[in-house]
Scaffold this active site. Sequence first.
Site, PDB file in Angstrom:
ATOM      1  N   SER A  36       0.849  -1.216   0.000  1.00  0.00           N
ATOM      2  CA  SER A  36       0.000   0.000   0.000  1.00  0.00           C
ATOM      3  C   SER A  36       0.873   1.251   0.000  1.00  0.00           C
ATOM      4  O   SER A  36       0.416   2.341  -0.314  1.00  0.00           O
ATOM      5  CB  SER A  36      -0.897   0.000   1.252  1.00  0.00           C
ATOM      6  OG  SER A  36      -0.096   0.007   2.429  1.00  0.00           O
ATOM      7  N   ASN A  37       2.149   1.077   0.382  1.00  0.00           N
ATOM      8  CA  ASN A  37       3.009   2.260   0.437  1.00  0.00           C
ATOM      9  C   ASN A  37       4.381   1.952  -0.147  1.00  0.00           C
ATOM     10  O   ASN A  37       5.410   2.414   0.332  1.00  0.00           O
ATOM     11  CB  ASN A  37       3.148   2.725   1.903  1.00  0.00           C
ATOM     12  CG  ASN A  37       3.692   4.150   1.972  1.00  0.00           C
ATOM     13  OD1 ASN A  37       3.620   4.906   0.996  1.00  0.00           O
ATOM     14  ND2 ASN A  37       4.265   4.502   3.105  1.00  0.00           N
ATOM     15  N   SER A 126       9.538   4.901  17.720  1.00  0.00           N
ATOM     16  CA  SER A 126       9.846   6.230  17.195  1.00  0.00           C
ATOM     17  C   SER A 126      10.149   7.212  18.311  1.00  0.00           C
ATOM     18  O   SER A 126       9.611   7.095  19.422  1.00  0.00           O
ATOM     19  CB  SER A 126       8.625   6.728  16.410  1.00  0.00           C
ATOM     20  OG  SER A 126       8.680   8.111  16.223  1.00  0.00           O
ATOM     21  N   TYR A 152      -0.338   9.075  15.246  1.00  0.00           N
ATOM     22  CA  TYR A 152       0.767   8.191  14.818  1.00  0.00           C
ATOM     23  C   TYR A 152       1.686   7.928  16.005  1.00  0.00           C
ATOM     24  O   TYR A 152       1.974   6.775  16.334  1.00  0.00           O
ATOM     25  CB  TYR A 152       1.560   8.829  13.669  1.00  0.00           C
ATOM     26  CG  TYR A 152       2.928   8.198  13.524  1.00  0.00           C
ATOM     27  CD1 TYR A 152       4.062   8.805  14.078  1.00  0.00           C
ATOM     28  CD2 TYR A 152       3.088   6.977  12.886  1.00  0.00           C
ATOM     29  CE1 TYR A 152       5.312   8.209  13.982  1.00  0.00           C
ATOM     30  CE2 TYR A 152       4.337   6.381  12.789  1.00  0.00           C
ATOM     31  CZ  TYR A 152       5.442   7.000  13.344  1.00  0.00           C
ATOM     32  OH  TYR A 152       6.673   6.408  13.257  1.00  0.00           O
ATOM     33  N   LYS A 156       2.611   4.317  18.480  1.00  0.00           N
ATOM     34  CA  LYS A 156       3.923   3.777  18.856  1.00  0.00           C
ATOM     35  C   LYS A 156       4.006   3.645  20.379  1.00  0.00           C
ATOM     36  O   LYS A 156       4.505   2.656  20.918  1.00  0.00           O
ATOM     37  CB  LYS A 156       5.054   4.667  18.329  1.00  0.00           C
ATOM     38  CG  LYS A 156       5.140   4.708  16.814  1.00  0.00           C
ATOM     39  CD  LYS A 156       5.346   3.309  16.230  1.00  0.00           C
ATOM     40  CE  LYS A 156       5.482   3.327  14.732  1.00  0.00           C
ATOM     41  NZ  LYS A 156       5.655   1.985  14.157  1.00  0.00           N
ATOM     42  N   LEU A 203      11.183  16.584   5.710  1.00  0.00           N
ATOM     43  CA  LEU A 203      12.033  17.652   5.173  1.00  0.00           C
ATOM     44  C   LEU A 203      12.884  17.233   3.990  1.00  0.00           C
ATOM     45  O   LEU A 203      12.838  17.885   2.933  1.00  0.00           O
ATOM     46  CB  LEU A 203      12.929  18.212   6.284  1.00  0.00           C
ATOM     47  CG  LEU A 203      13.878  19.336   5.834  1.00  0.00           C
ATOM     48  CD1 LEU A 203      13.085  20.546   5.326  1.00  0.00           C
ATOM     49  CD2 LEU A 203      14.806  19.744   6.979  1.00  0.00           C
ATOM     50  N   GLY A 299       2.330  21.018  16.112  1.00  0.00           N
ATOM     51  CA  GLY A 299       2.829  19.717  16.570  1.00  0.00           C
ATOM     52  C   GLY A 299       4.333  19.586  16.475  1.00  0.00           C
ATOM     53  O   GLY A 299       4.914  18.620  16.988  1.00  0.00           O
TER      54      GLY A 299
HETATM   55  C1  WQD Z   1      11.569  17.952  10.346  1.00  0.00           C
HETATM   56  C2  WQD Z   1      11.660  19.477  10.457  1.00  0.00           C
HETATM   57  C3  WQD Z   1       9.590  20.599  10.113  1.00  0.00           C
HETATM   58  C4  WQD Z   1       9.031  19.944   5.883  1.00  0.00           C
HETATM   59  C5  WQD Z   1       9.580  12.655  11.521  1.00  0.00           C
HETATM   60  C6  WQD Z   1       8.639  11.593  11.100  1.00  0.00           C
HETATM   61  C7  WQD Z   1       8.148  10.776  12.256  1.00  0.00           C
HETATM   62  C8  WQD Z   1       9.269  10.367  13.175  1.00  0.00           C
HETATM   63  C9  WQD Z   1      10.122  11.554  13.556  1.00  0.00           C
HETATM   64  C10 WQD Z   1       9.877   8.070  12.792  1.00  0.00           C
HETATM   65  C11 WQD Z   1      10.462  20.055  11.215  1.00  0.00           C
HETATM   66  C12 WQD Z   1      10.629  21.013   9.072  1.00  0.00           C
HETATM   67  C13 WQD Z   1       9.593  19.900   7.149  1.00  0.00           C
HETATM   68  C14 WQD Z   1       8.933  21.189   5.202  1.00  0.00           C
HETATM   69  C15 WQD Z   1       9.982  22.269   7.067  1.00  0.00           C
HETATM   70  N1  WQD Z   1      10.099   9.390  12.598  1.00  0.00           N
HETATM   71  N2  WQD Z   1      10.058  21.043   7.720  1.00  0.00           N
HETATM   72  N3  WQD Z   1       9.427  22.308   5.830  1.00  0.00           N
HETATM   73  O1  WQD Z   1       8.356  16.156  12.070  1.00  0.00           O
HETATM   74  O2  WQD Z   1      10.604  15.408  12.960  1.00  0.00           O
HETATM   75  O3  WQD Z   1       8.896  13.724  12.141  1.00  0.00           O
HETATM   76  O4  WQD Z   1      10.568  12.141  12.348  1.00  0.00           O
HETATM   77  O5  WQD Z   1       8.978   7.605  13.383  1.00  0.00           O
HETATM   78  O6  WQD Z   1       7.547   9.653  11.676  1.00  0.00           O
HETATM   79  O7  WQD Z   1       7.549  12.224  10.467  1.00  0.00           O
HETATM   80  O8  WQD Z   1      10.161  15.227  10.549  1.00  0.00           O
HETATM   81  O9  WQD Z   1      10.947  15.791   8.302  1.00  0.00           O
HETATM   82  O10 WQD Z   1       8.495  16.207   8.873  1.00  0.00           O
HETATM   83  O11 WQD Z   1      10.249  17.656   9.859  1.00  0.00           O
HETATM   84  O12 WQD Z   1      10.407  23.309   7.623  1.00  0.00           O
HETATM   85  O13 WQD Z   1       8.439  21.309   4.053  1.00  0.00           O
HETATM   86  O14 WQD Z   1      11.631  20.031   9.146  1.00  0.00           O
HETATM   87  O15 WQD Z   1       8.825  21.726  10.503  1.00  0.00           O
HETATM   88  O16 WQD Z   1      10.899  21.135  11.989  1.00  0.00           O
HETATM   89  P1  WQD Z   1       9.495  15.219  12.007  1.00  0.00           P
HETATM   90  P2  WQD Z   1       9.922  16.193   9.303  1.00  0.00           P
END
Ligand code: WQD
Length: 340
Positions: A36-37, A126, A152, A156, A203, A299
Amino acid sequence: MSKYILVTGGAGYIGSHTVVQLINSGYRPVILDDFSNSTLEIVKGVEQITSTQVLVRKVNVCDINSTRAVFNEFHFEGVIHFAAFKAVGESVSEPNRYYRNNILGLLNILDLAEEFNVQNLVFSSSCTVYGSPKGNRVVTEETVLQDANSPYGNTKRIGERIISDFVNSKVNLKVLNLRYFNPVGAHESALIGELPAGKPNNLLPVVTQSAIGKFGPITVHGNDYSTVDGTCVRDYVHVVDVADAHVKAVEWLMEQEQSLEEHINIGTGKGTSVLEIINTFEQVSNVRLDWVFGPRRKGDVEEIFADASKAYDVLNWRAKKTVKDAVIDAWNWELKLKNG
Ligand code: WQD
């Protein structure tokens, strides 16, 4: 005789890299995935990298009868359970789908591990279980857990609780909960990597897809945090290092005698800001990124990175690759996706 290891979600991002490392370490991984992914292209990439035909069963782990058939077919020494939905933002809008899928999938694995006396389980947890750590931004496994910032993250946290109750109910089970920080990058061959469904949230895929022209300017979510440059700080860990940690985790579990449940941080122990990721990408790719500052993202944790010493003490594991390595590999993977 090679040992069979069940890898649920084994066609996924971390799963596929782990399957490569398992094969390289002499194990016989069996991928259980409903695709699915992910796509079969990823499985082909794993086979090209390892020059090995990979065993795959197209099964949804929430379907206990189909999953039981896979346990019946092979004698597994261990299970690495990745299969779960993992988009933080999506989980906020679809909590019921996330709780049903992620919790039921885990319960099925636990029931079948008991039924077939599979005693070694690595659970894909996580750093989101730490929520927004109060005060100290460097978290150890003993850091008091805060409410997760998303359904999510809650799946976990609840998953770890369920596992703990299973182990305490005298089920003969040894479990390592690996708490990943931010897995990034791709295999150096550019034959496997992250395949975000739709527009990415994370990111580094946002950066590489913006750079390749898949969409417009990057929005940097917030520049008024109390961090090195005002943008959020994370612990970005190369996905191949994360995969290595899983092989070491399975091997450590197989050496243990007693039932147990342990939590281990999988991170580099270093923090990197959003702007530092952007600057690193521009340096290694010679591509100027189009980005703007935008409002904070709901968040988001201001700053979090791992104290990774327990992973070294227990598993003799530490991250070997750098953030720069991950950015280079992520970019090469994006270029391969575009140019074939
Ligand atoms: C990182 C930083 C955003 C996109 C992830 C996974 C989660 C968990 C932990 C495993 C944040 C900033 C992002 C953009 C931005 N991993 N950003 N512009 O939120 O730490 O969570 O790691 O379980 O599953 O989702 O990671 O990469 O979404 O964001 O400024 O277009 O990059 O605000 O500060 P996050 P992320």
